[in-house]
Design an enzyme around this catalytic site. Structure first.
Site, PDB file in Angstrom:
ATOM      1  N   PHE A 182       0.773  -1.102   0.094  1.00  0.00           N
ATOM      2  CA  PHE A 182       0.025  -0.007  -0.140  1.00  0.00           C
ATOM      3  C   PHE A 182       0.967   1.376   0.060  1.00  0.00           C
ATOM      4  O   PHE A 182       0.347   2.277  -0.261  1.00  0.00           O
ATOM      5  CB  PHE A 182      -1.045   0.010   1.257  1.00  0.00           C
ATOM      6  CG  PHE A 182      -0.581  -0.133   2.501  1.00  0.00           C
ATOM      7  CD1 PHE A 182       0.428   0.588   3.381  1.00  0.00           C
ATOM      8  CD2 PHE A 182      -0.459  -1.541   3.004  1.00  0.00           C
ATOM      9  CE1 PHE A 182       0.891   0.395   4.565  1.00  0.00           C
ATOM     10  CE2 PHE A 182      -0.049  -1.873   4.177  1.00  0.00           C
ATOM     11  CZ  PHE A 182       0.586  -1.001   4.952  1.00  0.00           C
ATOM     12  N   GLY A 219       1.201   3.717  -3.101  1.00  0.00           N
ATOM     13  CA  GLY A 219       0.382   4.909  -3.684  1.00  0.00           C
ATOM     14  C   GLY A 219      -0.057   5.656  -2.497  1.00  0.00           C
ATOM     15  O   GLY A 219      -1.105   6.458  -2.754  1.00  0.00           O
ATOM     16  N   HIS A 220       0.289   5.455  -1.314  1.00  0.00           N
ATOM     17  CA  HIS A 220      -0.230   5.929  -0.125  1.00  0.00           C
ATOM     18  C   HIS A 220       0.953   6.581   0.849  1.00  0.00           C
ATOM     19  O   HIS A 220       1.384   5.662   1.753  1.00  0.00           O
ATOM     20  CB  HIS A 220      -1.103   5.216   0.578  1.00  0.00           C
ATOM     21  CG  HIS A 220      -2.200   5.747   1.671  1.00  0.00           C
ATOM     22  ND1 HIS A 220      -1.652   5.924   2.885  1.00  0.00           N
ATOM     23  CD2 HIS A 220      -3.218   6.431   1.265  1.00  0.00           C
ATOM     24  CE1 HIS A 220      -3.038   6.667   3.752  1.00  0.00           C
ATOM     25  NE2 HIS A 220      -3.877   6.914   2.554  1.00  0.00           N
ATOM     26  N   PHE A 221       1.576   7.512   0.743  1.00  0.00           N
ATOM     27  CA  PHE A 221       1.632   8.300  -0.484  1.00  0.00           C
ATOM     28  C   PHE A 221       2.950   8.324  -0.991  1.00  0.00           C
ATOM     29  O   PHE A 221       4.177   8.318  -0.258  1.00  0.00           O
ATOM     30  CB  PHE A 221       1.226   9.657  -0.028  1.00  0.00           C
ATOM     31  CG  PHE A 221      -0.087   9.752   0.597  1.00  0.00           C
ATOM     32  CD1 PHE A 221      -1.080   9.704  -0.225  1.00  0.00           C
ATOM     33  CD2 PHE A 221      -0.411   9.828   2.055  1.00  0.00           C
ATOM     34  CE1 PHE A 221      -2.535   9.787   0.394  1.00  0.00           C
ATOM     35  CE2 PHE A 221      -1.646   9.797   2.390  1.00  0.00           C
ATOM     36  CZ  PHE A 221      -2.694  10.134   1.750  1.00  0.00           C
ATOM     37  N   VAL A 257       2.468   6.465   4.579  1.00  0.00           N
ATOM     38  CA  VAL A 257       1.619   6.563   5.560  1.00  0.00           C
ATOM     39  C   VAL A 257       0.795   5.369   5.369  1.00  0.00           C
ATOM     40  O   VAL A 257       0.176   5.282   4.601  1.00  0.00           O
ATOM     41  CB  VAL A 257       0.713   8.018   5.744  1.00  0.00           C
ATOM     42  CG1 VAL A 257      -0.109   7.942   6.960  1.00  0.00           C
ATOM     43  CG2 VAL A 257       1.689   9.083   5.970  1.00  0.00           C
TER      44      VAL A 257
END
Length: 148
Positions: free
Chosen positions: A47, A50-52, A57
């Site tokens: 994850f 893309g986060h971020f 985070v």
């Protein structure tokens, strides 16, 4: 108090698998009462792509999901032995609050406590902490479903 579970023991209790198995170890388990579990957060988590980008985070929903997985282990171990062949489903959350961000390198400690336990539904309070600082809290509900 039940013995702690390493990842293999957790995989025997939860149907989740990579990349959605979010509990690495159970530190303490007292059926009908509480569980303490942990997750090591690494930059390799899918994850974080893309986060971020540039500011990784951990998504709050995944912190709550990991808390619910710990609660699911507690609910499973609290249920009578003859009923431990049922799947447990996350069915609700209330009073969710996020207090701090979780970033790569953190180790999250989850604690869940039984508030109510019935034959088909368990209600628990849960917390997530990093370095003894609260990062998230919620009340969680789980439902016992069909046999495996």
């Amino acid at each position: 108090m039940e013995p702690a579970f390493e990842i293999q023991g957790i995989m025997e209790l939860l149907p989740h698998r990579y990349p959605f198995l979010l509990v690495d170890r159970v530190i303490e388990l007292v059926p009908n009462d509480r569980i303490v579990a942990l997750k090591n957060v690494t930059i390799n988590e899918p994850f974080f792509q893309g986060h971020f980008p540039g500011k990784p985070v951990m998504p709050g929903v995944l912190i709550i999901e990991a808390m619910a997985q710990a609660g699911g282990i507690l609910a499973y171990q609290t249920s009578p032995a003859e009923k431990r062949n049922r799947l447990i489903y996350f069915m609700g959350m209330d009073k969710v609050r996020f207090r701090k961000m979780v970033v790569p390198g953190d180790q999250i400690i989850f604690e869940a406590k039984i508030l109510k336990f019935r034959s088909k539904v368990a209600k628990m309070s849960g917390t997530a902490s990093v370095d003894n600082q609260l990062v998230a809290e919620a009340e969680l509900m789980a439902s016992f479903g069909d046999n495996l």
